[in-house]
Design an enzyme around this catalytic site. Structure first.
Site, PDB file in Angstrom:
ATOM      1  N   LYS A 133      54.123  -0.852  38.266  1.00  0.00           N
ATOM      2  CA  LYS A 133      53.628  -2.214  38.414  1.00  0.00           C
ATOM      3  C   LYS A 133      54.618  -3.258  37.866  1.00  0.00           C
ATOM      4  O   LYS A 133      54.979  -4.206  38.572  1.00  0.00           O
ATOM      5  CB  LYS A 133      52.311  -2.285  37.641  1.00  0.00           C
ATOM      6  N   THR A 134      55.031  -3.062  36.633  1.00  0.00           N
ATOM      7  CA  THR A 134      55.929  -4.042  36.018  1.00  0.00           C
ATOM      8  C   THR A 134      57.265  -4.070  36.754  1.00  0.00           C
ATOM      9  O   THR A 134      57.842  -5.124  36.990  1.00  0.00           O
ATOM     10  CB  THR A 134      56.163  -3.700  34.537  1.00  0.00           C
ATOM     11  N   ASP A 159      50.340 -11.027  36.570  1.00  0.00           N
ATOM     12  CA  ASP A 159      50.222  -9.629  36.163  1.00  0.00           C
ATOM     13  C   ASP A 159      48.774  -9.354  35.741  1.00  0.00           C
ATOM     14  O   ASP A 159      48.071 -10.269  35.334  1.00  0.00           O
ATOM     15  CB  ASP A 159      51.171  -9.400  34.979  1.00  0.00           C
ATOM     16  N   GLU A 160      48.335  -8.111  35.793  1.00  0.00           N
ATOM     17  CA  GLU A 160      46.981  -7.726  35.354  1.00  0.00           C
ATOM     18  C   GLU A 160      45.915  -8.651  35.945  1.00  0.00           C
ATOM     19  O   GLU A 160      45.038  -9.146  35.233  1.00  0.00           O
ATOM     20  CB  GLU A 160      46.878  -7.750  33.826  1.00  0.00           C
ATOM     21  N   GLN A 178      41.182  -0.601  36.562  1.00  0.00           N
ATOM     22  CA  GLN A 178      41.536  -0.740  35.144  1.00  0.00           C
ATOM     23  C   GLN A 178      41.007  -2.027  34.532  1.00  0.00           C
ATOM     24  O   GLN A 178      41.514  -2.497  33.517  1.00  0.00           O
ATOM     25  CB  GLN A 178      43.054  -0.670  34.960  1.00  0.00           C
ATOM     26  N   ARG A 216      46.672   7.729  30.617  1.00  0.00           N
ATOM     27  CA  ARG A 216      47.726   7.474  29.627  1.00  0.00           C
ATOM     28  C   ARG A 216      48.600   8.698  29.442  1.00  0.00           C
ATOM     29  O   ARG A 216      49.697   8.626  28.909  1.00  0.00           O
ATOM     30  CB  ARG A 216      47.138   7.103  28.245  1.00  0.00           C
TER      31      ARG A 216
END
Length: 752
Positions: free
Chosen positions: A35-36, A220-221, A256, A634
DNA sequence: GAATCTCTTGTTTTT
DNA sequence: CAAGAGATTC
């Protein structure tokens, strides 16, 4: 720079996102799908290939950490500083806007940011003044209510009193609170966003300026945006109008979204392509995962599949299946911690790094038994999510001194420190000052000064208050001194350091050290400053050349530092990356990854949490499940999940049952482990379990399985039938550091 | 006004 | 059980 440098490291879906030609792009990025990387490469693509000026780009994140990382990675990729580019958090950007346009935002020039502690203090004070019984109506609830309203973009005037039958007082408190903040120049976190939104709505020339300036907004997010943030973006992007030229690029994962309880609305990501309708739009799914093994991903997919109304996404990997997930049924939380520790020791013996290991839990209190065990065995660890640096009482005291020095109107700061260190100003005196302030409708400082002059206080109280006033006056900012020198002076002359040093608690020393660290923080801030401010000062030149309306006045260093402290709470501990085990809540684990992960306390009522189970359908429970999904994803290599049959909660030992999430993972992915502890001295230990078998062992490393007299004897490595369950298990033996032998029944997926 | 004792109340927390 | 708030005593 070569185009290949931007494109080559990407897979097909990532490339499609980075090069998207649509005006509005929604990237649904699963956990660990890069994503980043996509965000960073997108910005590089815009600047290098599409020749977009960095000046026209805005990138928004939720945390300072994420903003910092993005800035860092962009600079690394572009090999040039991110000058002029707005990269920051929603709150950080809003703050800068309000500083720049304080007049248009109807604020005072030196407005101060207050944190939720100060906010609560103000709410309490107002409720007391209004004579509201805080037993019946906890101030926390009222504070919660106010923030909820603000998060939803609602001022008092927009609320309908009729909907608040017998709770109208909350509206009154909200109203009084707004008045007080306005009068004393206080701005809370939610207010930053709300004001920034109103700035767009009420000052079209400001809005127009920024709409002309920015051509690309990246978020983002995105699944974590609340109503007001979403509205702010939508207005800025021009999507409340028939047409706009603004390009929006948002990245998020509906699976998420775990901050619904803080006002985040998962609907925003679902409705994005509908609401941002100008021009073309495109949705890209990033489903290839580069983080976890096949088994871990399959477990995550299976769990999240139980949620309804998903946008739809299934993670896959090229990686191998990896090991099975281990589920350990512990006797209690001590046994649970012992198992986790044992596994960690094994990991380290095999050459694993401690910092690659994380213990995750639903609520912070669960860290305790794990910490106890880790300390006992001498394994270094670090707990995240404790008090952050700028949240510590002694630091907040020092900051309150600075705030009052910078702004005498700051009632919250005054209340905090007027008697810290104790100087004989008690509740009674403070009440008199508060009362008078309320009557005169002015701040506490001015009121105190007048009360002394008018002899409105007893002689003793007057002397004490005068001493306090003199102290603050004496500490007044001296522009000749550097920021760090000023902070040093304040910490010393206020006697804060002495006061905390003398305290007879074991934390006294740490408090003094923290105060010293504050001086260092000031030093660092002097050297580095705020990157956003730099961006805005530079942009100002360009803006005035473009006939812009920005008139950014950098504040004095002290005020800048205070804003920095309010917006950036600082990492939990000053000491950094020693190689240690990481302990944290599932919430704080979002965005991180570890080779070896333990999800502990998978019990009904704990996780999912009991409060989430009370609502009948969907909603809260689905958010818990997303939290579980975050937890599972994770892990890179190995995932252990533990639950206990009995757990001590609030000092009582309670029976607990396995989390429903465990049953949502296919049995074929899981290896069940059940331990029988047996001391080397040869005493037999038996445990009755909630399942129909009981296990016992003797000191020859052999184990009996079954019930009553029908026990059979087995040796290590032997595969046995578990009577009454139809399952089979392999017997394993291991020893811990204390010579305690563990006999493990490893119910791996042995065919029945 | 400060220290001490008693009672209550227990999620998550980017800013 | 253990922290924080509130009431009570010094």
């Amino acid at each position: 720079m070569d185009i290949s440098q931007i494109i080559d490291p990407l897979n097909k879906a990532q490339r499609q996102a980075v090069c998207s030609e649509a005006q509005n792009t929604l990237v649904l990025a699963g956990a660990g799908s890069g994503k980043t990387r996509v965000l960073v490469h997108r910005i590089a693509w815009l600047v290098q290939i599409e020749n977009v000026s960095p000046y026209s780009i805005m990138a928004v994140t939720f945390t300072n950490k994420a903003a910092g990382e993005m800035r860092f990675r962009i600079e690394n990729l572009l090999k040039t500083p991110t000058r002029n580019m707005w990269v920051g958090t929603f709150h950080g950007l809003a703050h800068r806007l309000l500083r720049t346009h304080w007049k248009d935002a109807k604020l005072v020039e030196n407005f101060q940011i207050i944190d939720s502690d100060d906010q609560l203090r103000l709410v309490k004070r107002i409720m007391k003044e209004m004579g509201i019984d805080d037993k019946k109506h906890p101030p926390r609830e009222v504070q919660w209510f106010i923030n909820e309203c603000k998060d939803n973009g609602l001022r008092v005037a927009q609320l309908n009193p009729r909907e608040f039958h017998n709770r109208e007082f909350m509206l009154d408190v909200y109203f009084q609170y707004e008045e007080l903040c306005q009068r004393t120049g206080m701005v809370d976190f939610a207010e930053l966003l709300l004001r920034a939104h109103e700035l767009w709505l009420h000052q079209p020339h400001v809005l127009k300026h920024y709409q002309q300036r920015f051509s690309h907004i990246l978020v983002d997010e995105f699944q974590d945006t609340n109503t007001i943030q979403y509205a702010w973006l939508k207005v800025l992007s021009g999507n409340n109008l028939p047409a706009t030229h603004m390009n929006t690029f948002v990245v998020g994962d509906d699976d998420q979204s775990i901050y619904g309880w803080r006002g985040a609305k998962i609907e925003h990501i679902r409705e994005f392509t509908h609401d941002f309708k100008a021009g073309t739009s495109e949705t890209v799914r990033l489903e290839q995962n580069y983080r976890s093994t096949g088994n871990i991903l399959e477990a995550a997919n299976s769990v999240i599949a139980n949620n309804s109304e998903r946008l739809g996404k299934e993670l896959w990997t090229d990686d191998s299946e990896g090991e099975l997930l281990q589920v350990y049924k512990a006797f209690n939380e001590i046994d649970e911690a012992a198992y986790v520790c044992g596994q960690i020791e094994k990991w380290i013996e095999n050459g694993g790094k401690r910092s690659d290991v994380a213990i995750l839990y639903r609520s912070n209190a669960q860290s305790q038994p794990h910490e106890y065990e880790l300390v006992k065995r001498g394994v270094p660890y670090r707990v995240y999510g404790g008090l952050r640096f700028y949240d510590r009482a002694e630091i907040k005291d020092a900051l309150a001194y600075m705030r009052l020095i910078a702004n005498r109107q700051d009632d919250a700061a005054l209340e905090r420190i007027i008697n810290t260190p104790t100087r004989g100003i008690g509740q009674r005196t403070l009440d008199i000052i508060r009362q008078a302030a309320k009557e005169k409708q002015q701040n506490l400082w001015q009121t105190a000064v007048e009360l002394i002059a008018d002899k409105g206080l007893s002689a003793r109280a007057a002397t004490s208050v005068q001493k306090f006033i003199d102290l603050i006056e004496e500490l007044q900012i001296d522009d000749e001194l550097s920021l760090a020198e000023q902070v040093t002076h304040i910490v010393e002359a206020s006697f804060l350091k002495e006061f905390h040093g003398k305290e007879n608690s074991d934390r006294a020393q740490a408090k003094v050290e923290n105060l010293d660290e504050l001086v260092n923080a000031a030093k660092r801030f002097d050297d580095e400053g705020d990157p956003l401010l730099d961006a805005m000062i530079e942009a100002k030149d360009e803006a005035s050349a473009n006939a812009g309306s920005e008139s950014l006045q950098p504040l004095n260093p002290m005020a800048e530092f205070l804003a920095h402290a309010a917006l950036e709470a600082g990492e939990g501990q000053a000491d950094e990356w020693e190689d240690c085990i990481q302990l944290m809540s599932l919430h704080s684990a979002k965005g991180l990854e570890f080779e070896l992960v333990f999800l502990s306390g998978l019990e009904q009522g704990l996780f999912p949490h009991k409060n989430a189970l009370q609502d009948y359908v969907g909603g809260r429970l689905e958010e818990e499940r997303r939290l579980c999904y975050v937890g599972i994803t994770r892990a890179r290599q190995q995932l252990h999940m533990t639950h206990a049959e009995s757990r001590t909660i609030y000092g009582r030992s309670e029976l607990s049952y396995p989390s429903q999430f465990l049953s949502e993972i296919p049995a074929s992915l899981v290896s069940q482990v059940r331990a029988v502890q047996n001391s080397i001295s040869g005493k037999h230990v038996t445990r009755n379990t909630s399942s129909s078998s009981s296990f016992a062992s003797d000191d020859d490393g052999e184990v009996y399985i079954g019930q009553g007299v029908s026990h059979k004897k087995f040796g290590e490595g032997i595969v046995v039938d578990l009577e009454g369950t139809g399952a089979r298990a392999r017997v394993q033996v291991s020893f811990d550091n204390y010579g305690t032998r563990w006999l493990m029944l490893n119910i791996a997926n042995l065919a029945t």
